[in-house]
Design a protein around this motif. Structure first.
Motif, PDB file in Angstrom:
ATOM      1  N   ARG A  34       0.844  -1.198   0.000  1.00 28.64           N
ATOM      2  CA  ARG A  34       0.000   0.000   0.000  1.00 28.64           C
ATOM      3  C   ARG A  34       0.876   1.244   0.000  1.00 28.64           C
ATOM      4  O   ARG A  34       2.034   1.187   0.393  1.00 28.64           O
ATOM      5  CB  ARG A  34      -0.994   0.028   1.155  1.00 28.64           C
ATOM      6  N   VAL A  44      -6.707  -5.854  -6.133  1.00 23.17           N
ATOM      7  CA  VAL A  44      -6.831  -5.200  -4.837  1.00 23.17           C
ATOM      8  C   VAL A  44      -7.051  -6.265  -3.774  1.00 23.17           C
ATOM      9  O   VAL A  44      -7.828  -7.203  -3.973  1.00 23.17           O
ATOM     10  CB  VAL A  44      -8.004  -4.197  -4.856  1.00 23.17           C
ATOM     11  N   LEU A  71      -6.209   5.051  -7.443  1.00 24.95           N
ATOM     12  CA  LEU A  71      -6.049   4.163  -6.296  1.00 24.95           C
ATOM     13  C   LEU A  71      -5.998   5.016  -5.031  1.00 24.95           C
ATOM     14  O   LEU A  71      -5.044   5.773  -4.833  1.00 24.95           O
ATOM     15  CB  LEU A  71      -4.762   3.349  -6.437  1.00 24.95           C
ATOM     16  N   THR A 114      -4.887   1.653   0.077  1.00 24.25           N
ATOM     17  CA  THR A 114      -5.519   0.485  -0.537  1.00 24.25           C
ATOM     18  C   THR A 114      -4.481  -0.593  -0.821  1.00 24.25           C
ATOM     19  O   THR A 114      -3.557  -0.366  -1.615  1.00 24.25           O
ATOM     20  CB  THR A 114      -6.219   0.864  -1.857  1.00 24.25           C
ATOM     21  N   HIS A 139      -2.831  -3.509  -2.712  1.00 24.40           N
ATOM     22  CA  HIS A 139      -2.951  -3.939  -4.104  1.00 24.40           C
ATOM     23  C   HIS A 139      -1.691  -4.691  -4.511  1.00 24.40           C
ATOM     24  O   HIS A 139      -0.684  -4.676  -3.807  1.00 24.40           O
ATOM     25  CB  HIS A 139      -3.200  -2.744  -5.019  1.00 24.40           C
TER      26      HIS A 139
END
Length: 130
Positions: free
Chosen positions: A54, A72, A92, A96, A98
């Protein structure tokens, strides 16, 4: 005021400690380690995976070359990857989790954000800086 122009031949690709050693990063504008706007490019060769991680900052990605496979979540899941072609743009939100995979070939993305740039792997064992 001088206009900043960056031509393809001016892009200075370098390794980035937070990425696998084959991946290259280029600073296009700004200074990612400081507060303020920046633009970088990331060049990932075929087969390389960036495990779940992240960034604290919101990011705008643009796919410049290749197919960018991104998913994700906190765990790498090949079935959750979305294939984004050249010209695709996605946002994004900061924080988050991913992951990426250069599944079908290498890709180049351009990222624009407000720094400083941060990167934290979900599993510290995946972090090349260890």
């Amino acid at each position: 005021m001088k206009i900043l122009t960056v031509l393809p031949e001016d892009v200075d690709w370098k390794p980035f400690a937070a990425f696998p050693p084959e991946v290259r990063l280029a600073v296009i504008a700004g200074e990612p380690s400081r507060a303020g706007a920046y633009t970088i490019r990331v060049d990932v060769p075929r087969g390389v995976k960036l495990m779940p991680h992240r960034h604290p900052e919101d990011r705008m990605y643009t796919v410049l070359q290749g197919i960018f496979y991104v998913g994700v979540g906190d765990a790498f899941d090949a079935d959750a990857l979305e294939a984004l072609p050249p010209g695709a743009v996605f946002f994004l939100p900061g924080g988050t989790p991913h992951f990426h995979w250069a599944r079908s070939g290498g890709y180049v993305t351009q990222v624009t954000a407000i720094g400083p740039l941060g990167l934290e792997y979900v599993d510290p064992e995946d972090d090349p800086r260890r």
